[in-house]
Design a protein around this motif. Sequence first.
Motif, PDB file in Angstrom:
ATOM      1  N   ILE A  52     -51.392  84.670  42.283  1.00 56.74           N
ATOM      2  CA  ILE A  52     -50.614  85.884  42.543  1.00 56.74           C
ATOM      3  C   ILE A  52     -49.250  85.712  41.882  1.00 56.74           C
ATOM      4  O   ILE A  52     -48.569  84.715  42.123  1.00 56.74           O
ATOM      5  CB  ILE A  52     -50.411  86.103  44.056  1.00 56.74           C
ATOM      6  N   VAL A  53     -48.862  86.675  41.064  1.00 51.49           N
ATOM      7  CA  VAL A  53     -47.519  86.674  40.486  1.00 51.49           C
ATOM      8  C   VAL A  53     -46.792  87.879  41.070  1.00 51.49           C
ATOM      9  O   VAL A  53     -47.084  89.024  40.721  1.00 51.49           O
ATOM     10  CB  VAL A  53     -47.544  86.734  38.942  1.00 51.49           C
ATOM     11  N   ASP A  54     -45.881  87.592  41.989  1.00 47.06           N
ATOM     12  CA  ASP A  54     -45.124  88.645  42.656  1.00 47.06           C
ATOM     13  C   ASP A  54     -43.891  88.983  41.826  1.00 47.06           C
ATOM     14  O   ASP A  54     -43.275  88.099  41.239  1.00 47.06           O
ATOM     15  CB  ASP A  54     -44.712  88.173  44.056  1.00 47.06           C
ATOM     16  N   GLU A  55     -43.530  90.266  41.796  1.00 43.60           N
ATOM     17  CA  GLU A  55     -42.414  90.739  40.969  1.00 43.60           C
ATOM     18  C   GLU A  55     -42.555  90.212  39.544  1.00 43.60           C
ATOM     19  O   GLU A  55     -41.620  89.674  38.946  1.00 43.60           O
ATOM     20  CB  GLU A  55     -41.065  90.359  41.588  1.00 43.60           C
ATOM     21  N   ALA A  56     -43.744  90.409  38.986  1.00 41.43           N
ATOM     22  CA  ALA A  56     -44.078  89.871  37.667  1.00 41.43           C
ATOM     23  C   ALA A  56     -43.180  90.429  36.567  1.00 41.43           C
ATOM     24  O   ALA A  56     -42.924  89.750  35.570  1.00 41.43           O
ATOM     25  CB  ALA A  56     -45.546  90.161  37.354  1.00 41.43           C
ATOM     26  N   ASP A  57     -42.696  91.658  36.726  1.00 39.69           N
ATOM     27  CA  ASP A  57     -41.835  92.245  35.696  1.00 39.69           C
ATOM     28  C   ASP A  57     -40.460  91.597  35.672  1.00 39.69           C
ATOM     29  O   ASP A  57     -39.700  91.782  34.732  1.00 39.69           O
ATOM     30  CB  ASP A  57     -41.701  93.758  35.912  1.00 39.69           C
ATOM     31  N   ASN A  58     -40.144  90.810  36.696  1.00 39.05           N
ATOM     32  CA  ASN A  58     -38.856  90.126  36.775  1.00 39.05           C
ATOM     33  C   ASN A  58     -38.940  88.697  36.247  1.00 39.05           C
ATOM     34  O   ASN A  58     -37.961  87.967  36.275  1.00 39.05           O
ATOM     35  CB  ASN A  58     -38.342  90.123  38.217  1.00 39.05           C
TER      36      ASN A  58
END
Length: 201
Positions: free
Chosen positions: A112-118
């Motif tokens: 899981i990559v949370d806040e991937a756009d960051n």
Amino acid sequence: NQKIIILKARQVGLTWLVLAYALWLMIFQPIATILVYSARDTEAIYLLSDDRLRGMYSRLPAFLRVRLDEQNNWVPLHIVDDDKHLFSLSNSSNIRAFPTSAGDSYTATLAIVDEADNSNDLNKLLQRVKPTIDAGGKLILLSRSYKDRPESTFKKIYRAAKQKLNSYADIFLPWFIVPTRTDAWYEEQKQDSLAAVGTLD
């Protein structure tokens, strides 16, 4: 789908939902290995904290905190490892938290990559994470849009997924997905933004 990319509004509960799915895997698919990434180490640690995954586990009723033993009897699960970056159970399932700059030496059931756009370099992270799921694991990228990064890797993957040009399944969750967010609520947010910074962006 093996790979999912989710573009979402803020505060819609998707991180909670994905962590609940991770916990379900840990309990009901023994020997699960979950890798959780967030932009900074403190945020990654928070995802495993008592406020998030550990808290969900501790609030489960006892009949859900069980495992099958060698004789196919249900016995209580117990916590084996419990530190800031690792939470593991007696059925050999575990979840590990990393900043997006680390964590590539595991075979994952779910990444899981949370806040991937960051993420400062999502492309480099994906090069490290993809081999961890090649044995049949799943990958979930989820994030709100960070508008100062119009050509980010996350946005490029999402746009390609939307056009069916890659192997990701795309999901979009707008601001009104939350039932209490009415048109009046949205107008209030717009006015607050205009008053505070002079723009709707």
